[in-house]
Design a protein around this motif. Structure first.
Motif, PDB file in Angstrom:
ATOM      1  N   GLN A 163       8.006  13.620  -6.971  1.00  0.00           N
ATOM      2  CA  GLN A 163       8.080  12.475  -6.057  1.00  0.00           C
ATOM      3  C   GLN A 163       6.693  11.971  -5.646  1.00  0.00           C
ATOM      4  OE1 GLN A 163       9.134  15.577  -5.434  1.00  0.00           O
ATOM      5  NE2 GLN A 163       8.640  16.217  -3.347  1.00  0.00           N
ATOM      6  N   TRP A 164       5.638  12.686  -6.009  1.00  0.00           N
ATOM      7  CA  TRP A 164       4.283  12.271  -5.685  1.00  0.00           C
ATOM      8  C   TRP A 164       3.691  11.308  -6.723  1.00  0.00           C
ATOM      9  CZ3 TRP A 164       1.723  17.638  -4.365  1.00  0.00           C
ATOM     10  CH2 TRP A 164       2.330  18.174  -3.219  1.00  0.00           C
ATOM     11  N   ASP A 174       3.251   7.931  -8.653  1.00  0.00           N
ATOM     12  CA  ASP A 174       3.509   6.531  -8.306  1.00  0.00           C
ATOM     13  C   ASP A 174       3.832   5.701  -9.539  1.00  0.00           C
ATOM     14  OD1 ASP A 174       1.050   5.893  -9.534  1.00  0.00           O
ATOM     15  OD2 ASP A 174      -0.005   5.692  -7.617  1.00  0.00           O
ATOM     16  N   TYR A 175       3.987   4.402  -9.353  1.00  0.00           N
ATOM     17  CA  TYR A 175       4.374   3.514 -10.452  1.00  0.00           C
ATOM     18  C   TYR A 175       3.284   3.374 -11.520  1.00  0.00           C
ATOM     19  CZ  TYR A 175       1.873   0.040  -7.616  1.00  0.00           C
ATOM     20  OH  TYR A 175       0.935  -0.630  -6.869  1.00  0.00           O
ATOM     21  N   ASN A 176       2.073   3.861 -11.256  1.00  0.00           N
ATOM     22  CA  ASN A 176       1.019   3.870 -12.265  1.00  0.00           C
ATOM     23  C   ASN A 176       1.087   5.118 -13.149  1.00  0.00           C
ATOM     24  OD1 ASN A 176      -0.342   1.408 -11.543  1.00  0.00           O
ATOM     25  ND2 ASN A 176      -1.012   2.474  -9.689  1.00  0.00           N
ATOM     26  N   ASN A 186      -0.124   9.730  -6.605  1.00  0.00           N
ATOM     27  CA  ASN A 186      -0.405   8.732  -5.580  1.00  0.00           C
ATOM     28  C   ASN A 186      -1.499   9.246  -4.649  1.00  0.00           C
ATOM     29  OD1 ASN A 186       0.230   7.783  -2.608  1.00  0.00           O
ATOM     30  ND2 ASN A 186       0.954   6.176  -3.986  1.00  0.00           N
ATOM     31  N   TYR A 218      -1.050  11.860  -1.748  1.00  0.00           N
ATOM     32  CA  TYR A 218      -0.735  13.260  -2.008  1.00  0.00           C
ATOM     33  C   TYR A 218      -1.957  14.099  -2.357  1.00  0.00           C
ATOM     34  CZ  TYR A 218       3.866  11.576  -1.318  1.00  0.00           C
ATOM     35  OH  TYR A 218       4.974  11.011  -0.744  1.00  0.00           O
ATOM     36  N   GLU A 277      -7.758  10.867 -12.920  1.00  0.00           N
ATOM     37  CA  GLU A 277      -6.323  10.928 -12.672  1.00  0.00           C
ATOM     38  C   GLU A 277      -5.761  12.333 -12.863  1.00  0.00           C
ATOM     39  OE1 GLU A 277      -4.268   6.932 -14.163  1.00  0.00           O
ATOM     40  OE2 GLU A 277      -5.468   7.926 -15.718  1.00  0.00           O
TER      41      GLU A 277
END
Length: 161
Positions: A18-19, A21-23, A27, A30, A72
């Protein structure tokens, strides 16, 4: 209790689904969750964790934080955080954290923080008790001998021309 190593190393953590994101990467919020979890582990070693708050009505609050996102992190990447206690006085702790890929070792993010000690009855800053202060000083002295990581004291600014 033995002193934490220099630098302190957190347990290895996993990115929670759930951490992401759409990328498709972790996110930014977090990173702070993981940095906070690592600090909580070190605070236990310093004697200023939840039991300290419950028994002695003292705690810590973050007063300032500067996070740098350098590479990332993705779902499935194990991470570990090293924490350097850069300095301390009677009411403050200055820390620098590095979040690294736990098996490959590359640096993903850093967080530099100023933390203040709080008397939870008054909800105001207050000096650490002498026994805690002595432990903090011992850790700060041990950490002073470690090589300083790059990025300490950075500020946000537009690049120079």
């Amino acid at each position: 209790m033995p002193l934490p190593p220099s630098p302190f190393l957190s347990s290895v953590m996993q990115i929670e689904p759930q951490w992401i994101d759409y990328n498709g990467h972790l996110n930014m919020a977090y990173y702070n969750v993981m940095f906070d979890r690592a600090i909580d582990e070190m605070w236990l070693q310093l004697g200023i964790g939840p039991a300290y708050m419950k028994e002695r009505n003292g705690s810590t609050f973050t007063a300032e934080c500067h996070v740098r996102y350098l590479r990332e992190i993705h779902l499935g990447d194990p991470v570990q955080i090293s924490i350097f206690l850069l300095g301390a006085d009677e009411k403050r702790l200055h820390t620098f954290e590095e979040l690294r890929h736990a098996t490959e070792g590359w640096l993903s993010a850093t967080s530099e923080n100023m933390t203040i000690h709080i008397d939870m009855n008054a909800r105001k800053t207050a000096p650490f008790p002498p026994d805690i202060r002595a432990r903090i000083e011992a850790v700060a002295k041990a950490h002073a001998a470690a090589a300083r990581p790059e990025g300490i004291g950075r500020k946000i600014a537009m690049p120079s021309k």
